[in-house]
Design a protein around this motif. Structure first.
Motif: not given
Length: 435
Positions: A185-189, A195-202
């Protein structure tokens, strides 16, 4: 060689030439299949299989045993490559004589690298899932036939490596499933797909098992509670004026929590006929308190909240002393970020200054600061910004004392007794660590 002689050569050896071309195509097929099947997404295949795609089921079964699959495809690829090179050499011997070996080596190297390696693998990597779905039904029978040979080769390889102290028998992956998911997910970000919000939630979901309730609890010094020994009308006023639905009830000392008052229970009690605030017994409407250890991880605590259908727990240490409280909302905020409603008191604790610096309350959690400003301050050894400064400085700093670490300059603005209550943070101007 004249043109007639060359045509005669082609007429005599056309079958061998066609065989070389077919073998090159087979080599390209094995190379592309290997790249696609090893790069195919198991999660994507599982989803397609659940939706009824039989080819996805074939892919899933093939990649369950990657070592056998790769070994079989490499075996097939090497066989057709060697055979194609041998046929090409035998053809060129009758065509160019003694230099046939050199010509065959150079020519087949170019053909194999371009058309049997780079081209099919590039194609496969560009769309591995789609490519894997196409080739899987063709690869499956070959794996079934050549699989035992590949298994024997793998066994020999493992035995040889064991002689050098290399053990391939362990099935433990280098990365846990959570680390692989977080990395993906970090790579996809970084690529812009997430998006950063989805990265933070996951990231919040994945971190639940690593965080303890002590990391997110409301500390006892900031905990709002009701004294059961106060007059009932005063208790009622405090509960109704509080921005919280549930409040702990204590008697004698704040360590003696005897219940939790829910504002709805209070309103129901006040709605009873002939009940006045002055005559209300707060203790009777309070619910039994639930105590949890401060070392409970957030995943277990979330499951416990859901199982017991409760929203608030009192946090105690190993000696039974009250350390604070944790709510279901606190845990959910670790996943989705700050949850604010119309009754919340807006205390962010973070303020952007005109000079670019950030003024932060010492009690602001590091995780919240990282999320808000996209920083990466470590939160393994400390929960709050003040705790981080104390941990890094190995002391309780004085006011106006400054420290530089992790690329930031931390300046202590206010200290009350032994607590750092306000700091200013700005980008570090040099590479000094602490000063």
């Amino acid at each position: 060689m004249t043109g007639d002689a060359f045509l005669a050569f082609l007429a005599e050896h056309w079958l061998s030439l066609v065989s070389v071309i077919c073998l090159l195509l087979l080599s390209a097929f094995f190379s592309g299949s290997e790249a696609a099947l090893t790069a195919a997404s198991r999660a994507r295949m599982h989803t397609l299989e659940s939706n009824g795609d039989r080819r996805a089921g074939v892919v899933s079964r093939l990649i369950e045993r990657r070592d056998r699959l790769v070994g079989t495809l490499l075996l097939g690829n090497n066989l057709v490559t060697i055979l194609a090179t041998s046929l090409a050499t035998s053809l060129l011997i009758s065509l160019v004589g003694s230099s046939a070996v050199a010509v065959a080596t150079l020519g087949m190297t170019v053909l194999l690298v371009v058309f049997a390696e780079v081209l099919p693998k590039s194609w496969a990597i560009a769309s591995p899932d789609r490519f894997a779905l196409v080739v899987a039904p063709l690869v499956r029978p070959f794996v079934a036939i050549a699989g035992p040979v590949s298994a024997l080769i793998n066994t020999i390889v493992r035995r040889l490596l064991n002689l050098f102290g290399v053990n391939l028998s362990s099935d433990m992956p280098m990365l846990s499933a959570q680390e692989e998911l977080r990395g993906a997910v970090d790579l996809l970000h970084r690529e812009g797909s997430v998006i950063k919000a989805d990265l933070d939630r996951l990231g919040g979901v994945l971190d639940l098992g690593e965080l303890e309730v002590s990391d997110i609890m409301i500390h006892r010094t900031a905990m709002r509670a009701i004294n059961a020994d106060e007059p009932p009308e005063l208790c009622v006023r405090e509960i109704l004026e509080a921005p919280f639905t549930r409040l702990p009830l204590w008697r004698g000392s704040t360590d003696n929590i005897i219940g939790v008052v829910h504002s709805k229970d209070l309103l129901r009690a006040l709605a009873e006929p002939d009940v006045e605030p002055a005559s209300l017994d707060i203790v009777k409407i309070a619910q039994k308190p639930w105590f949890v250890p401060d070392t409970t991880n957030l995943r277990d605590q979330l499951n416990a909240f859901l199982r017991r259908k409760l929203h608030l727990a009192i946090v105690v240490d190993e000696y039974g002393q009250v350390q604070g409280l944790v709510t279901l909302e606190d845990i959910l905020e670790e996943i989705v970020g700050d949850i604010a409603d119309e009754h919340d008191i807006d205390i962010q604790g973070v303020r952007q200054e005109a000079d670019g610096s950030i003024v932060v309350d010492g009690s602001v959690p590091i995780r919240d600061l990282n999320r808000a400003l996209d920083w990466s301050l470590p939160d393994e050894e400390a929960t709050t910004v003040a705790g981080l400064v104390i941990h890094e400085s190995k002391s309780i700093p004085e006011e106006r004392q400054a420290f530089t670490f992790y690329g930031k300059r931390f300046i202590v603005m206010k200290r009350i007794k032994n607590r750092i209550t306000k700091l200013r943070i700005r980008p570090a101007e040099d590479g000094t660590s602490i000063g």
